[in-house]
Write an enzyme that holds these catalytic residues in place. Structure first.
Site, short mmCIF file in Angstrom:
data_model
loop_
_atom_site.label_atom_id
_atom_site.label_comp_id
_atom_site.label_asym_id
_atom_site.label_seq_id
_atom_site.Cartn_x
_atom_site.Cartn_y
_atom_site.Cartn_z
N SER A 56 -2.23 -5.46 -13.23
CA SER A 56 -2.20 -4.75 -12.29
C SER A 56 -0.56 -4.21 -11.57
O SER A 56 0.13 -5.49 -11.42
CB SER A 56 -2.18 -6.03 -10.29
OG SER A 56 -2.13 -5.66 -9.60
N HIS A 90 -4.74 -2.05 -13.24
CA HIS A 90 -5.06 -1.40 -11.70
C HIS A 90 -4.04 -1.19 -11.32
O HIS A 90 -3.29 -1.61 -11.21
CB HIS A 90 -5.51 -3.12 -11.78
CG HIS A 90 -6.08 -3.36 -10.72
ND1 HIS A 90 -7.18 -3.36 -10.59
CD2 HIS A 90 -5.76 -4.11 -8.95
CE1 HIS A 90 -7.81 -3.60 -8.55
NE2 HIS A 90 -6.58 -4.75 -8.27
N ASP A 116 -3.40 -1.07 -7.53
CA ASP A 116 -3.75 -1.88 -5.93
C ASP A 116 -2.61 -0.68 -4.66
O ASP A 116 -1.88 -0.17 -4.60
CB ASP A 116 -2.83 -2.97 -5.48
CG ASP A 116 -3.40 -4.12 -6.27
OD1 ASP A 116 -4.63 -3.89 -6.38
OD2 ASP A 116 -3.11 -4.72 -7.13
N MET A 143 -2.81 -0.06 -0.45
CA MET A 143 -2.35 -0.28 0.47
C MET A 143 -2.24 0.19 1.47
O MET A 143 -1.08 1.25 1.49
CB MET A 143 -1.88 -2.17 0.31
CG MET A 143 -1.62 -2.63 -0.80
SD MET A 143 -1.10 -4.05 -1.13
CE MET A 143 -1.92 -5.05 -1.87
N HIS A 183 -8.32 -0.35 -6.65
CA HIS A 183 -8.92 -0.38 -5.72
C HIS A 183 -7.85 -0.37 -3.92
O HIS A 183 -6.79 -0.36 -4.27
CB HIS A 183 -8.62 -2.18 -5.69
CG HIS A 183 -7.98 -2.89 -5.23
ND1 HIS A 183 -7.58 -4.48 -5.31
CD2 HIS A 183 -9.05 -3.47 -4.12
CE1 HIS A 183 -7.97 -5.35 -4.02
NE2 HIS A 183 -8.91 -4.37 -3.68
N MET A 197 -7.37 -0.71 -0.33
CA MET A 197 -7.77 -1.83 0.16
C MET A 197 -6.81 -1.12 1.62
O MET A 197 -5.80 -0.80 2.16
CB MET A 197 -6.67 -2.49 0.46
CG MET A 197 -6.81 -3.88 -0.66
SD MET A 197 -5.90 -4.87 -1.75
CE MET A 197 -5.63 -3.13 -2.76
N MET A 220 -12.17 -11.39 -4.67
CA MET A 220 -10.84 -11.45 -4.19
C MET A 220 -10.43 -13.02 -4.11
O MET A 220 -11.43 -13.61 -3.56
CB MET A 220 -10.34 -10.59 -3.52
CG MET A 220 -10.46 -9.36 -2.86
SD MET A 220 -9.42 -9.05 -4.48
CE MET A 220 -7.53 -9.47 -4.02
N GLY A 246 -3.08 -8.21 -0.22
CA GLY A 246 -2.42 -7.71 0.95
C GLY A 246 -0.72 -7.69 -0.35
O GLY A 246 0.18 -6.86 0.34
N GLY A 286 1.34 -9.22 -3.86
CA GLY A 286 1.11 -9.93 -5.56
C GLY A 286 1.63 -11.11 -4.84
O GLY A 286 2.09 -12.15 -4.36
N GLY A 287 1.21 -12.34 -6.50
CA GLY A 287 1.61 -14.21 -6.25
C GLY A 287 1.31 -14.73 -5.39
O GLY A 287 2.72 -15.64 -5.53
N ASP A 294 -9.47 -10.84 -8.81
CA ASP A 294 -8.00 -10.36 -8.43
C ASP A 294 -7.60 -11.38 -7.38
O ASP A 294 -7.87 -11.29 -6.62
CB ASP A 294 -8.86 -9.33 -7.50
CG ASP A 294 -7.57 -7.90 -7.63
OD1 ASP A 294 -6.72 -8.51 -8.00
OD2 ASP A 294 -7.74 -7.39 -6.75
N GLY A 295 -6.45 -11.56 -7.65
CA GLY A 295 -5.73 -12.57 -7.46
C GLY A 295 -5.16 -13.82 -7.62
O GLY A 295 -5.85 -14.13 -7.85
N GLY A 296 -4.36 -13.96 -7.76
CA GLY A 296 -3.75 -15.77 -8.59
C GLY A 296 -4.45 -15.77 -9.83
O GLY A 296 -4.79 -17.31 -10.51
N SER A 326 1.84 -10.43 -11.50
CA SER A 326 2.85 -11.27 -11.64
C SER A 326 2.86 -12.46 -13.08
O SER A 326 3.66 -11.98 -13.26
CB SER A 326 2.31 -12.13 -10.50
OG SER A 326 2.11 -12.86 -9.79
C1 DX5 Z 1 -4.01 -8.45 -4.04
C2 DX5 Z 1 -3.42 -7.60 -5.30
C3 DX5 Z 1 -3.89 -7.41 -6.92
C4 DX5 Z 1 -2.51 -8.06 -6.93
C5 DX5 Z 1 -2.89 -9.24 -7.90
O1 DX5 Z 1 -3.54 -7.47 -2.82
O2 DX5 Z 1 -5.27 -6.53 -4.70
O3 DX5 Z 1 -4.17 -7.41 -7.49
O4 DX5 Z 1 -1.70 -7.11 -7.63
O5 DX5 Z 1 -1.39 -9.53 -8.06
P1 DX5 Z 1 -1.55 -11.51 -8.76
O6 DX5 Z 1 -1.93 -11.19 -10.05
O7 DX5 Z 1 0.17 -12.10 -8.82
O8 DX5 Z 1 -1.35 -12.52 -7.96
ZN ZN Z 2 -6.51 -5.58 -6.31
#
Ligand code: DX5
Ligand code: ZN
Length: 239
Positions: free
Chosen positions: A6, A31, A33, A35, A64, A66, A135, A140, A142-143, A173-175, A196
């Site tokens: 991402s 990917h 993101d 926003m 993606h 959002m 999700m 919103g 990363g990390g 997606d996420g963590g 991240s």
């Molecule tokens: C969150 C995003 C993710 C994000 C994931 O809002 O949709 O794609 O970049 O980042 P990590 O892997 O750091 O959780």
């Molecule tokens: Zn995403």
């Protein structure tokens, strides 16, 4: 198995070089993101950035959205070179026309579900999508830390896919890190978005390899050991 770094986790000060790193990493997707500061409390980047990155990579661009009003952004992102556009199921009755519009633009269609939303909400759309993105953090930023309570959603999606004989991909997606990727793979995910964790490593190539290996090992182990998990062994689709 698809590994999708991402770009949100990349260094924005040298985005072109970061995309070159992804090109050489063995990852299949990029990917992106998007926003809007309204659907989520953050702003990332828009179609102009995607258009700038497009000539730098042959990889599959997964956008993606959002965004509260994706209808005004589908054409710009398709024109900018997105191969797939993902919209959120939380948009309610707008979802079906949005999926049709995405397809009419020649893109693959993805549907995304937020952590608090019931998985039952995606059930009516499964025949119409190429990608279901679950999700595993509140979108919103990363990390953030992986929300383990999302694993049953992956299992449910995998069960529906099997029962209905469908072939949409199931992403998370996420963590997603080297540990949680295995849990997701075991639950039935085949596409792993990671920001991240991957970009945080000096050697992106090694990080992608490590993540893929962890996912594949998890599925392999599950198939051999057949533990008393929530899903029957052998029912898992090899990707
Ligand atoms: C969150 C995003 C993710 C994000 C994931 O809002 O949709 O794609 O970049 O980042 P990590 O892997 O750091 O959780
Ligand atoms: Zn995403």
């Amino acid at each position: 198995m698809i590994i999708a770094p991402s770009v949100l986790g990349a260094n924005f000060g040298r985005l072109a070089r970061e995309v070159s790193r992804v090109n050489a990493s063995g990852a299949e997707w990029v990917h992106l993101d998007i926003m809007d500061g309204h659907f989520v409390p953050n702003i990332s980047f828009g179609p102009a950035v995607v258009q700038t990155l497009r000539p730098l990579s042959k990889l599959f661009f997964d956008a993606h959205l959002m965004c509260s009003k994706p209808e005004i952004l589908l054409e710009p992102f398709a024109r900018a070179g997105a191969n797939q556009i993902d919209i959120h199921v939380e948009l309610g009755e707008a979802v079906t026309p949005l999926l049709w519009k995405i397809r009419s633009l020649g893109c693959k269609a993805g549907l995304v579900i937020n952590p608090p939303t019931s998985i039952a909400l995606v059930a009516p759309y499964l025949e119409e999508i190429d990608f279901l993105l679950i999700m595993t953090v509140n979108p919103g930023f990363g990390g953030q830390s992986f929300i383990h309570e999302m694993l049953p959603k992956i299992q449910k999606a995998q069960a529906w896919r099997r029962e209905r004989g469908l072939d949409f991909k199931i992403g998370v997606d996420g963590g997603v890190d080297f540990k949680t990727v295995a849990e997701c793979a075991r639950a039935g995910a085949d596409t792993f978005i990671s920001g991240s964790t991957l970009f945080g490593r000096p050697n992106l190539n090694a990080a992608v390899r490590k993540m893929r290996k962890a996912a594949e090992a998890a599925v392999g182990q599950a198939g051999v050991a057949a533990p008393a998990g929530p899903e029957p062994a052998g029912a898992r689709k090899a990707n």
